[in-house]
Design a protein around this motif. Structure first.
Motif, mmCIF file in Angstrom:
data_model
loop_
_atom_site.group_PDB
_atom_site.id
_atom_site.type_symbol
_atom_site.label_atom_id
_atom_site.label_comp_id
_atom_site.label_asym_id
_atom_site.label_seq_id
_atom_site.Cartn_x
_atom_site.Cartn_y
_atom_site.Cartn_z
ATOM 1 N N PHE A 238 58.522 -29.538 -11.413
ATOM 2 C CA PHE A 238 57.938 -29.861 -10.111
ATOM 3 C C PHE A 238 56.453 -30.178 -10.254
ATOM 4 C CE2 PHE A 238 55.867 -28.994 -6.107
ATOM 5 C CZ PHE A 238 56.730 -29.565 -5.174
ATOM 6 N N ARG A 239 55.744 -29.374 -11.053
ATOM 7 C CA ARG A 239 54.316 -29.635 -11.252
ATOM 8 C C ARG A 239 54.110 -30.979 -11.940
ATOM 9 N NH1 ARG A 239 53.857 -23.849 -12.059
ATOM 10 N NH2 ARG A 239 54.391 -24.088 -14.257
ATOM 11 N N ASN A 240 54.956 -31.266 -12.940
ATOM 12 C CA ASN A 240 54.841 -32.555 -13.623
ATOM 13 C C ASN A 240 55.075 -33.713 -12.661
ATOM 14 O OD1 ASN A 240 54.271 -31.330 -16.051
ATOM 15 N ND2 ASN A 240 56.356 -31.460 -16.843
ATOM 16 N N LEU A 241 56.100 -33.563 -11.805
ATOM 17 C CA LEU A 241 56.381 -34.614 -10.831
ATOM 18 C C LEU A 241 55.218 -34.769 -9.862
ATOM 19 C CD1 LEU A 241 58.245 -36.646 -9.456
ATOM 20 C CD2 LEU A 241 59.277 -34.725 -8.184
ATOM 21 N N ARG A 242 54.714 -33.646 -9.377
ATOM 22 C CA ARG A 242 53.584 -33.707 -8.450
ATOM 23 C C ARG A 242 52.372 -34.344 -9.116
ATOM 24 N NH1 ARG A 242 50.999 -28.207 -6.673
ATOM 25 N NH2 ARG A 242 50.248 -28.451 -8.806
ATOM 26 N N HIS A 243 52.127 -33.984 -10.378
ATOM 27 C CA HIS A 243 50.994 -34.570 -11.091
ATOM 28 C C HIS A 243 51.182 -36.071 -11.290
ATOM 29 C CE1 HIS A 243 49.908 -30.400 -12.941
ATOM 30 N NE2 HIS A 243 49.493 -30.531 -11.696
#
Length: 491
Positions: A238-243
């Motif tokens: 999720f963090r990777n996608l958000r980033h």
């Protein structure tokens, strides 16, 4: 449970208690005198033995069913926490540790995570009785021979029945002594968190009495460990996608600013620096320009309010000196300069004023300098920093390098636009003057006025004059003027 003394028995009947074809106990009756049991008594004893076996098996099955229901409820709760979590594993960790402690009858539970470089680990979450000596977030080395780092390092289950009997405790190992004497731990269970074949941490259950965990407890904790890994991976994705979305949004914003910029790169620099701050979790970002042959660096844009940094770069006070300036090092070398802790540098220890001021007055610790490269040479530098010792990761450094490349594009676009505009202005001026010359007959004054008007505008001069005079003349004559006229020009 009462202890039965058979020493006084004279006549004894032992009836096996069977459940599902397996022996689960013995039903015994005895007499203190010699008086053998008859067949009727033995049949009656067998009936009681069978009834006792049924009762025991029913209780066992009920307890097993109750345990399965509790485990199912725990699984549902954890899965709901996983599905509701985004980039925060905290609620999932809390649900896992609480259920693990309750279902395994442990008064305390912890979740430990190895750091990215796998040299240290830290307690990421805890539940139950408060730790007396260890703290949540406390960092410890992963190469210690203790059972917890060993379990994480090797990815194996470690079950210690009595910590006070271990060689580490008896030899006086400080960490083991803290566990036994300060925390009061006795029985200890660690189950590793395995992600793609690599151990990334562990779940720890502790008891303050010698009471080993059952095989069922270990299996259950392994299930919870697998769920923790899912939560960690989901949060990472999720963090990777958000980033990625944030970077894509930043790229669109910057490209839009570049496409609309003409002779002013300020809006683009503001967009670049603002996104650099946001995506790199930095309170301040700045852009300075300067080449290796320049005497000074000049700050042309910044984002975030740090007065001391602005003062340092005011009036070009920062020399292009690689011995004293990290930005100069980045510009001259053409490579990023990353300082995990600026206080741990030769420049700070040597008392370089700019470095000491940034560290001591502004509390700056981690700093990153990324050069702007044009035709293989440094022409400037991006600067971002943090107030805590928290190094920038490779992804963030690469992101700032992308921003630096975009800044070079902006600078080049602005330069080319200004050159084009200047050429067009000169061509327009030439046509205007040639037109006036073609129409002028007896009065040259409109031509002179046009020449001086365009000279002041194109040269950025406050005044201009046209003075005539030949060798041998006693005086010069001003025939046209634009702007302020001084006594000297009049003379």
């Amino acid at each position: 449970m009462a202890t039965i003394e058979y020493g006084r028995a004279r006549s004894l009947a032992a009836i096996p208690m069977m459940a599902g074809g397996r022996l689960i106990g013995v039903f015994s009756v005895y007499r203190t005198r010699v008086h053998p049991f008859n067949d009727r008594a033995l049949e009656l004893a067998q009936a009681f033995a069978d009834q006792a076996a049924i009762a025991i098996e029913n209780a066992r099955q009920f307890a097993a069913m109750e345990a399965r229901l509790k485990q199912a409820a725990a699984t549902r709760e954890i899965l709901e926490a996983i599905s509701g979590a985004s980039d925060d594993e905290g609620p999932v960790f809390d649900a896992i540790l609480r259920n693990a402690a309750q279902l395994c009858s442990s008064p305390m539970a912890r979740l430990e995570l190895a750091d990215q470089d796998r040299k240290t680990f830290h307690c990421a979450a805890a539940w139950g009785e408060e730790m007396r000596s260890f703290k949540v977030g406390e960092v410890m080395t992963l190469d210690h021979p203790n059972d917890l780092p060993t379990a994480i390092r090797e990815g194996v289950v470690r079950h210690i029945h009595d910590l006070s009997k271990t060689e580490l405790y008896l030899s006086g190992d400080p960490t083991r002594v803290r566990m036994v004497e300060d925390e009061g731990y006795r029985t200890y269970l660690i189950v590793p968190l395995i992600a793609k074949g690599v151990s990334i941490g562990g779940i720890v259950l502790s008891r303050r009495e010698v009471a080993p965990f059952s095989d069922e407890d270990i299996v259950l904790l392994e299930t919870f460990a697998a769920q923790a890994v899912i939560a960690i991976d989901n949060a990472r994705q999720f963090r990777n996608l958000r980033h990625r979305l944030d970077r894509a949004k930043a790229t669109r914003e910057i490209l839009d600013a570049i496409s609309s910029a003409s002779d002013d790169g300020t809006p683009v620099f503001d967009a670049i620096l603002g996104n650099a701050r946001k995506l790199c979790d930095a309170p301040f970002a700045a852009l300075v320009l300067g080449e290796a042959t320049d005497a000074y660096q000049t700050m042309i844009a910044h984002h975030g309010a740090v007065q001391s940094t602005e003062d340092i770069y005011s009036e070009g006070r920062v020399p292009m000196d690689t011995e004293k300036s990290f930005a100069a090092q980045a510009i001259v070398s053409g490579r990023p300069v990353h300082l995990p802790n600026m206080m741990d540098t030769d420049q700070y220890r040597a008392g370089v004023p700019n470095v000491v001021e940034l560290c001591d007055l502004q509390g700056i610790r981690t700093n990153l300098f990324v050069p702007l490269i044009k035709d293989g040479e440094g022409i400037g530098c991006f600067i971002i920093f943090r107030h805590e010792v928290q190094p920038f990761n490779e992804e963030q450094i690469a992101l700032v390098e992308t921003f630096a490349a975009q800044a070079v594009i902006v600078l080049e676009n602005v330069r080319q636009f200004k050159e084009l505009r200047d050429r067009l202005d000169r061509e327009t001026t030439t046509r205007e003057i040639l037109g006036l010359l073609a129409r002028a007959r007896e009065d040259e004054q409109p031509v002179f006025d046009a020449i001086l008007d365009n000279a002041t505008r194109l040269c950025g001069a406050p005044n201009a004059s046209l003075i005539l005079g030949r060798r041998g003349d006693k005086a010069q004559v001003m025939i046209a003027n634009r702007g302020a006229t001084t006594d000297e020009t009049r003379g």
